[in-house]
Design an enzyme around this catalytic site. Structure first.
Site, PDB file in Angstrom:
ATOM      1  N   CYS A 147      43.053  36.645  36.951  1.00 50.70           N
ATOM      2  CA  CYS A 147      42.851  37.709  35.957  1.00 50.70           C
ATOM      3  C   CYS A 147      41.804  37.987  35.205  1.00 50.70           C
ATOM      4  O   CYS A 147      40.570  38.641  36.270  1.00 50.70           O
ATOM      5  CB  CYS A 147      44.145  37.228  35.145  1.00 50.70           C
ATOM      6  SG  CYS A 147      44.266  38.939  33.502  1.00 50.70           S
ATOM      7  N   GLN A 148      41.154  37.966  34.131  1.00 51.77           N
ATOM      8  CA  GLN A 148      39.423  38.159  33.586  1.00 51.77           C
ATOM      9  C   GLN A 148      39.079  37.173  34.170  1.00 51.77           C
ATOM     10  O   GLN A 148      37.711  37.310  34.358  1.00 51.77           O
ATOM     11  CB  GLN A 148      39.913  37.586  32.356  1.00 51.77           C
ATOM     12  CG  GLN A 148      38.560  37.745  31.027  1.00 51.77           C
ATOM     13  CD  GLN A 148      38.251  36.802  29.597  1.00 51.77           C
ATOM     14  OE1 GLN A 148      39.614  36.239  29.517  1.00 51.77           O
ATOM     15  NE2 GLN A 148      38.074  37.989  28.773  1.00 51.77           N
TER      16      GLN A 148
END
Lengths: 354, 319
Positions: A147-148
C-alpha cells in the site's frame, strides 16, 4: 406486492433467531480473554527511534532464498501480514525458505509531529535496508512494499537503487488521479495544512472513519447485522476480533509526513510526473531498473487496480510483471485465496530471478 | 452485572416463547426496555474490545427489533394486503435514523460545541436558529463602546461565522444523503419488484437495501458536487476545532500555563536537534570508518616497509 412476501409469524421467528444468536454471541464473547495477533516468532534486530526492524527466520528444511524486507504503510499496523497462524503472509514466506524482515513504524506521538517524508524514507527506511543487509550478510535485498509502503519503496528505490535487487509492490497506489480512485477524489478538497494545524498528528481514528465512509452501509449496517453469525463460535469470533483489532489500531500520522503525502501524492499526483520531492532529492521513477512484481487486488476499493497498474511503463525496468488476485485491499494478504496465491507467486518469481 | 444481563436476555426469550404460544401480549416492548437497560450493563466485565461489540450488538438489536415490530403490526392490521408505501415509509424511517446517526457521529462538532447543541437534530430546523445564537448575535452587533471589548467581539464574531459555515456545510452535505436515500429507495423498490423468489425476511430486505444504497452512494461520491461538499464540511469542522484551540491557548497563556502552540514549538526544536544529532552520528561513523581505513593503510605501509627493509638486508648480505 410482487416480490415481497412477508409474514408476521416468520418475522417473529426471524427476530427470535436474531436475538437468540445475540445471546449466543454474548456467551462467546464472554469466554474470550484476549485477542492474540502476530503469532510468528521474531527477533528485533535494529531500532531507530520508534522504528523497529523485526526478523523472521526461514524454515530450515527448505532451500534458502534472498532476504525480503517488508515496508508496510504508516496508516495501519504491519501485523496484518502476520494476523494469525493460518492467515500469515510472513509465515508462508518463511515456510518457502525466505528470510523476512519487517519494518514496524511504531506509534508516532506528539514528539514525532515534525517527522516528514525525508525522515521516513531517507532515514528510517534507508537505515532498515542497511541493517537488513548487515544482518543477512547480503549486498542487496528484495524490497516488498505494501500500500503506502509500496509508494515509499518506489521512492526509495528511485533515490537509493544500489541496495535493492528486486522490487515487489502490493496494492500500491501509483496514479492517484485514476478515474475510480475515490479516496483520492475525496482528498482533493480537504485542506491538508488546516488538518495538520488543527490536529498536529492526524488521529488514526479519523482516517479509519474515512476508509469506512467509502462503503458506509456495507461496513456499517450489513456488517453489524451479520455480527451474530460472525460470533457464533469462538474460532469465528477470534477471526473477527483479530481483524477488528487491527482495523481499529490505526496509528496517528506524523503531521508533516501526512501533509506532504496528501499534497504531493493525492492532490498533485506528482509521482508519475517525476516531481515528488523527498528531502533534497527528486523521485524519478526512470531510475528504477530492478525487476518489479506488482501485486494487485482485483476488488480493491481503497486502491483501485487502475491506480496500481499505472506503473507499467513508468519505470526503466525491463522485467515488469503483474499478479492480479481476486480479492480486496486486505483480502490480498488475509483471504484464503490471497494466502494460497500470493506467497507462492512471490517465491516462484524470486526463484526464477536468483 | 454480566449475569444480570444474561438473565434479562433469558427472561425475554422466555416471554417471547410464551407469547408465541398464547398469541397474547407482544413482548417487543419488554425487549426494547430490556435492551435500553442493557447498554450500560455488563461492559465492565469484558475486555474493552468485546464490551464495545456487545454495546454495538445491543444498539443494532434495538433498531432491528423496532423495525420488526412496526412491520409485524402493519402486517397484522392489513393482512396480506399491506400497503407498499406504508411498509416503505417504515423502512425508510428506520434507515434514515441509522444514516442520520452515522452522519452526526462522523461530522460531530468539537466536544465543547457538541455539548452546547447536544439535543439538536439538524434535520428538524436550522442548527443556529436558537435563542442562544440570537442573543450572542445581538450582543455582537452592539457597538464596542457599550458592549464587549473589541478584541473579544471580533473573536466571538469569527466563532459565529465559523459556526454558520459549519451549519451550511452540514446542510449541503446532508442534502447529498437525502438524494442518496431517495435514489436508493427507488432502486430498492425496483429490486423488490424484480425479486424472484420473493423477499420473505427482514434480513433479505436489509441486504437488498444495502445493495441499492451502495450503488447510489458510489455514484454520488464520485461526483464533483459531493467531493466539494465533503471537502467543505471537513474544512468547516477543522476550522471550528482550530478556533476553539486558539481560544483555549489564549486563556492558558493568560494563566501562565504553556499552550499547545508553545509545546509544538518545543517539539519542532527537539526534532531539529534529533536530526542534527543523527547527522553528526553519521559523520562520526564515517570518520571512524575513515580512521579504521587509515590505520589499516598505515599497517599495510609498515608491513611493506618492514618487508622492503628485510629484502634489502638480504640483498646486502648476499652481495
Amino acid at each position: 406486492m410482487k416480490g415481497l412476501k412477508l409474514d408476521p409469524g416468520r418475522i417473529r421467528e426471524e427476530l427470535a433467531r436474531f436475538n437468540q444468536q445475540l445471546q449466543d454471541s454474548y456467551h462467546t464473547l464472554k469466554a474470550i480473554d484476549s485477542v492474540d495477533v502476530a503469532p510468528t516468532p521474531f527477533d528485533t534486530v535494529y531500532r531507530n527511534d520508534k522504528v523497529c526492524l523485526n526478523y523472521y527466520a526461514p524454515a530450515s528444511d527448505t532451500p534458502r532464498l534472498a532476504p525480503i524486507l517488508i515496508c508496510y504503510a504508516l496508516v495501519n499496523r504491519p501485523y496484518i501480514a502476520d494476523l494469525q497462524a493460518d492467515r500469515s503472509l510472513i509465515a508462508e514466506l518463511t515456510r518457502r525458505g525466505i528470510p523476512v524482515y519487517l519494518i514496524d513504524w511504531g506509534y508516532p506521538d506528539e514528539t514525532d509531529r515534525f517527522l516528514d517524508l525525508d525522515d521516513y524514507i531517507n532515514d528510517y527506511l534507508h537505515s532498515c535496508v542497511e541493517a537488513t543487509c548487515r544482518h543477512a550478510d547480503s549486498e542487496q535485498i528484495t524490497l516488498l512494499g505494501i500500500c503506502q509502503g509500496g509508494t515509499f519503496s518506489l521512492c526509495y528505490t528511485a533515490l537509493h537503487p544500489a541496495r535493492v535487487r528486486n522490487l515487489i509492490l502490493m496494492v500500491t497506489p501509483i496514479d492517484f488521479h485514476s478515474d475510480d480512485f475515490i479516496l483520492s477524489h475525496l482528498a482533493l478538497k480537504v485542506d491538508a495544512d488546516l488538518a495538520v494545524e488543527t490536529y498536529g498528528n492526524i488521529p488514526g481514528e479519523l482516517l479509519n472513519d474515512t476508509y469506512n465512509s467509502l462503503m458506509p452501509m456495507r461496513l456499517g449496517i450489513q456488517k453489524n447485522l451479520g455480527l451474530p453469525n460472525q460470533l457464533s463460535s469462538q474460532e469465528k469470533a477470534l477471526n473477527f476480533l483479530r481483524m477488528e483489532r487491527w482495523i481499529n489500531d490505526g496509528p496517528d500520522q506524523a503531521g508533516e509526513a501526512f501533509r506532504s503525502f496528501i499534497k504531493q501524492f493525492f492532490q498533485q499526483n506528482l509521482l508519475l510526473k517525476g516531481e515528488v520531492q523527498i528531502g533534497s532529492g527528486t523521485v524519478d521513477l526512470m531510475q528504477i531498473r530492478q525487476p518489479i512484481l506488482n501485486i494487485i487486488g482485483r476488488h480493491d476499493h481503497l486502491v483501485p487496480p487502475s491506480s496500481s497498474k499505472a506503473l507499467r511503463g513508468a519505470t526503466a525496468s525491463a522485467d515488469y510483471q503483474e499478479l492480479e488476485v481476486r480479492a480486496g485491499h486486505i483480502g490480498v494478504f488475509v483471504s484464503s485465496r490471497g494466502i494460497r496465491e500470493v506467497p507462492t507467486g512471490i517465491a516462484d518469481w524470486l526463484r526464477s530471478r536468483q | 452485572m454480566a449475569d444480570d444481563l444474561l438473565s434479562l436476555m433469558q427472561q425475554w426469550m422466555k416471554q417471547l416463547e410464551q407469547q408465541r404460544a398464547t398469541a397474547g401480549e407482544d413482548p417487543l416492548d419488554a425487549w426494547f426496555q430490556m435492551q435500553q437497560a442493557l447498554q450500560p450493563l455488563g461492559v465492565d466485565q469484558l475486555p474493552p474490545q468485546q464490551a464495545e461489540l456487545v454495546s454495538l450488538l445491543t444498539r443494532q438489536s434495538i433498531e432491528f427489533s423496532r423495525f420488526a415490530e412496526q412491520i409485524i403490526s402493519q402486517l397484522e392490521h392489513s393482512g396480506s394486503e399491506t400497503e407498499l408505501s406504508a411498509l416503505l415509509n417504515q423502512f425508510h424511517g428506520h434507515l434514515r435514523r441509522l444514516t442520520q446517526e452515522w452522519i452526526l457521529k462522523r461530522w460531530q462538532l468539537p466536544e465543547q460545541l457538541g455539548a452546547l447543541f447536544h439535543t439538536h437534530s439538524f434535520q428538524d430546523d436550522l442548527l443556529l436558529d436558537n435563542p442562544f445564537i440570537h442573543g450572542l448575535k445581538s450582543l455582537l452587533n452592539t457597538p464596542s463602546q457599550l458592549g464587549l471589548q473589541h478584541s473579544l467581539q471580533t473573536r466571538l464574531q469569527t466563532g459565529i461565522d465559523l459556526l454558520i459555515e459549519y451549519e451550511q456545510a452540514l446542510r449541503d452535505y446532508s442534502a447529498h444523503y437525502s438524494a442518496i436515500n431517495t435514489d436508493a429507495t427507488r432502486g430498492f423498490l425496483t429490486a423488490i419488484e424484480q425479486a424472484d423468489p420473493p423477499i420473505q425476511s427482514i434480513g433479505e430486505l436489509h441486504d437488498l437495501w444495502v445493495e441499492a444504497y451502495e450503488q447510489s452512494y458510489a455514484d454520488t461520491i464520485a461526483s464533483d458536487d459531493y467531493r466539494d461538499a465533503h471537502g467543505r464540511i471537513s474544512n468547516a469542522v477543522m476550522s471550528l476545532r482550530r478556533y476553539l484551540q486558539h481560544w483555549r491557548n489564549n486563556q492558558l497563556q493568560q494563566f501562565g500555563i504553556p499552550s499547545a502552540e508553545q509545546l509544538e514549538r518545543i517539539h519542532q526544536r527537539l526534532h531539529e536537534q534529533r536530526r542534527q544529532l543523527k547527522a553528526l552520528n553519521r559523520e562520526v561513523q564515517a570518520l571512524r570508518t575513515l580512521r579504521d581505513e587509515v590505520t589499516e593503510l598505515k599497517q599495510q605501509l609498515n608491513r611493506s616497509r618492514r618487508s622492503g627493509t628485510r629484502s634489502r638486508k638480504q640483498t646486502d648480505t648476499r652481495s
